[in-house]
Motif scaffolding. Sequence first.
Motif, short mmCIF file in Angstrom:
data_model
loop_
_atom_site.label_atom_id
_atom_site.label_comp_id
_atom_site.label_asym_id
_atom_site.label_seq_id
_atom_site.Cartn_x
_atom_site.Cartn_y
_atom_site.Cartn_z
N LEU A 98 23.83 -51.92 65.04
CA LEU A 98 22.79 -51.19 64.32
C LEU A 98 23.19 -49.77 63.92
CD1 LEU A 98 19.40 -52.09 66.09
CD2 LEU A 98 20.40 -53.08 64.03
N ASP A 99 24.43 -49.38 64.17
CA ASP A 99 24.84 -48.03 63.83
C ASP A 99 24.76 -47.81 62.32
OD1 ASP A 99 25.36 -47.65 66.47
OD2 ASP A 99 27.53 -47.73 66.30
N GLY A 100 24.03 -46.78 61.91
CA GLY A 100 23.91 -46.47 60.49
C GLY A 100 23.02 -47.40 59.70
N VAL A 101 22.35 -48.31 60.38
CA VAL A 101 21.49 -49.29 59.69
C VAL A 101 20.10 -48.69 59.46
CG1 VAL A 101 20.34 -51.52 59.93
CG2 VAL A 101 22.74 -51.28 60.57
N LYS A 102 19.64 -48.79 58.22
CA LYS A 102 18.30 -48.31 57.90
C LYS A 102 17.44 -49.37 57.21
CE LYS A 102 19.44 -43.40 57.60
NZ LYS A 102 19.40 -42.16 56.76
N LYS A 103 18.08 -50.25 56.47
CA LYS A 103 17.32 -51.25 55.72
C LYS A 103 17.79 -52.65 56.12
CE LYS A 103 15.62 -52.33 51.11
NZ LYS A 103 15.66 -51.98 49.66
N VAL A 104 16.85 -53.45 56.68
CA VAL A 104 17.18 -54.74 57.27
C VAL A 104 16.39 -55.85 56.58
CG1 VAL A 104 17.17 -56.10 59.40
CG2 VAL A 104 17.61 -53.64 59.50
N LEU A 105 17.04 -56.98 56.41
CA LEU A 105 16.38 -58.20 55.95
C LEU A 105 16.59 -59.26 57.01
CD1 LEU A 105 14.94 -59.73 53.60
CD2 LEU A 105 17.24 -60.41 52.82
N GLU A 106 15.49 -59.78 57.55
CA GLU A 106 15.58 -60.91 58.49
C GLU A 106 15.18 -62.19 57.79
OE1 GLU A 106 14.14 -62.81 62.72
OE2 GLU A 106 13.08 -61.04 61.99
N ALA A 107 16.02 -63.20 57.88
CA ALA A 107 15.75 -64.49 57.26
C ALA A 107 15.25 -65.47 58.32
CB ALA A 107 17.01 -65.04 56.59
N PRO A 164 15.01 -46.19 65.57
CA PRO A 164 13.76 -45.66 65.00
C PRO A 164 13.85 -45.34 63.51
CG PRO A 164 14.86 -43.97 66.30
CD PRO A 164 15.62 -45.24 66.53
N GLU A 165 15.03 -45.47 62.91
CA GLU A 165 15.18 -45.15 61.49
C GLU A 165 15.13 -46.38 60.59
OE1 GLU A 165 18.74 -42.92 60.93
OE2 GLU A 165 17.90 -41.10 61.83
N SER A 201 2.11 -53.67 67.31
CA SER A 201 3.24 -53.01 67.95
C SER A 201 3.29 -51.53 67.60
CB SER A 201 4.55 -53.67 67.50
OG SER A 201 4.92 -53.20 66.21
N PRO A 202 4.10 -50.74 68.31
CA PRO A 202 4.26 -49.33 67.96
C PRO A 202 5.07 -49.12 66.67
CG PRO A 202 4.91 -49.76 70.25
CD PRO A 202 4.79 -51.08 69.57
N LEU A 233 7.69 -52.35 59.61
CA LEU A 233 7.92 -53.79 59.59
C LEU A 233 6.94 -54.47 58.64
CD1 LEU A 233 8.07 -54.29 63.46
CD2 LEU A 233 10.04 -54.27 61.94
N ARG A 234 7.43 -55.43 57.88
CA ARG A 234 6.55 -56.26 57.06
C ARG A 234 7.14 -57.66 56.96
NH1 ARG A 234 7.55 -55.58 50.60
NH2 ARG A 234 9.82 -55.37 50.66
N ALA A 235 6.27 -58.65 57.00
CA ALA A 235 6.69 -60.04 56.85
C ALA A 235 6.16 -60.59 55.53
CB ALA A 235 6.16 -60.88 58.02
N LEU A 236 7.01 -61.32 54.84
CA LEU A 236 6.68 -61.90 53.54
C LEU A 236 6.92 -63.40 53.56
CD1 LEU A 236 8.52 -59.38 51.16
CD2 LEU A 236 6.12 -59.30 51.89
N GLN A 237 6.02 -64.15 52.93
CA GLN A 237 6.29 -65.57 52.75
C GLN A 237 7.23 -65.72 51.56
OE1 GLN A 237 2.92 -68.13 52.07
NE2 GLN A 237 4.20 -69.97 51.91
N ALA A 238 8.43 -66.16 51.82
CA ALA A 238 9.44 -66.28 50.78
C ALA A 238 10.53 -67.23 51.23
CB ALA A 238 10.04 -64.92 50.44
#
Length: 233
Positions: free
Chosen positions: A33-42, A58-59, A82-83, A88-93
């Motif tokens: 996660l070093d330097g990670v700011k924008k994540v996509l979970e499939a 936290p970023e 959650s805190p 966080l957001r979940a999308l149906q896709a």
Amino acid sequence: MKPFRFQNFEISQQADVFRVGTDGVLLGALSHLDGVKKVLEAGTGTGLISLMLAQRNPELHVTALDINPEAVALANSNFQNSPYRDRLRALQADFKSFSSDSEFDLIISNPPYFEVNESAKDVFARQTIEMDAAVILHRGVGLLRDGGIISLIVPSGQSPGLEHIARQLGLHLIRRINIFGIAGGPVKRNVLEFSKKEIPATEQEFVIEKGPRVYSEQYLEATRDFHVFGNGS
């Protein structure tokens, strides 16, 4: 169905959505996660991995996809309770057709790995009907920024084939974690991390249990900020 309680958040579960499991916990705890700011979970399911990543960094902000509308509703509920709700957001896709105006620092997935079969249990989450690890690589390479990472947890037998596919796509294996279910046993899973940027790959061994039903120090350390051990969860 009983919620699964972690130290900083709780995961509500339901019968039609793949539940909290060791593979998801390991991927959430071990991914780079070093330097990670924008994540996509499939294939987010309950939202477990996204929540763990949000706690660790936290970023970062996560867009979590799932083809199952019940999973999306459940994940969003878990996010809102959650805190980390604002990140966080979940999308149906469908990941196979998902597009984005911007690229991601990390694309992460605990993909289905059972071959299509007659079981009706967790069909989309467990069977390779709609998605598998190869799909994550094929589609993910076009959504990944140049220095970004694709992080997967897969059965160890799938790893050579996935590494071959990755090379064909111009992706380089930069990290492999060999996960042993029990000390002295065979490798059961691999965490594989790929990048468009070629750097020397690292490899490590990770043992879940040092004896039957006795967690290893490695596992306890990796999950110490998440699990509430001894509370019956």
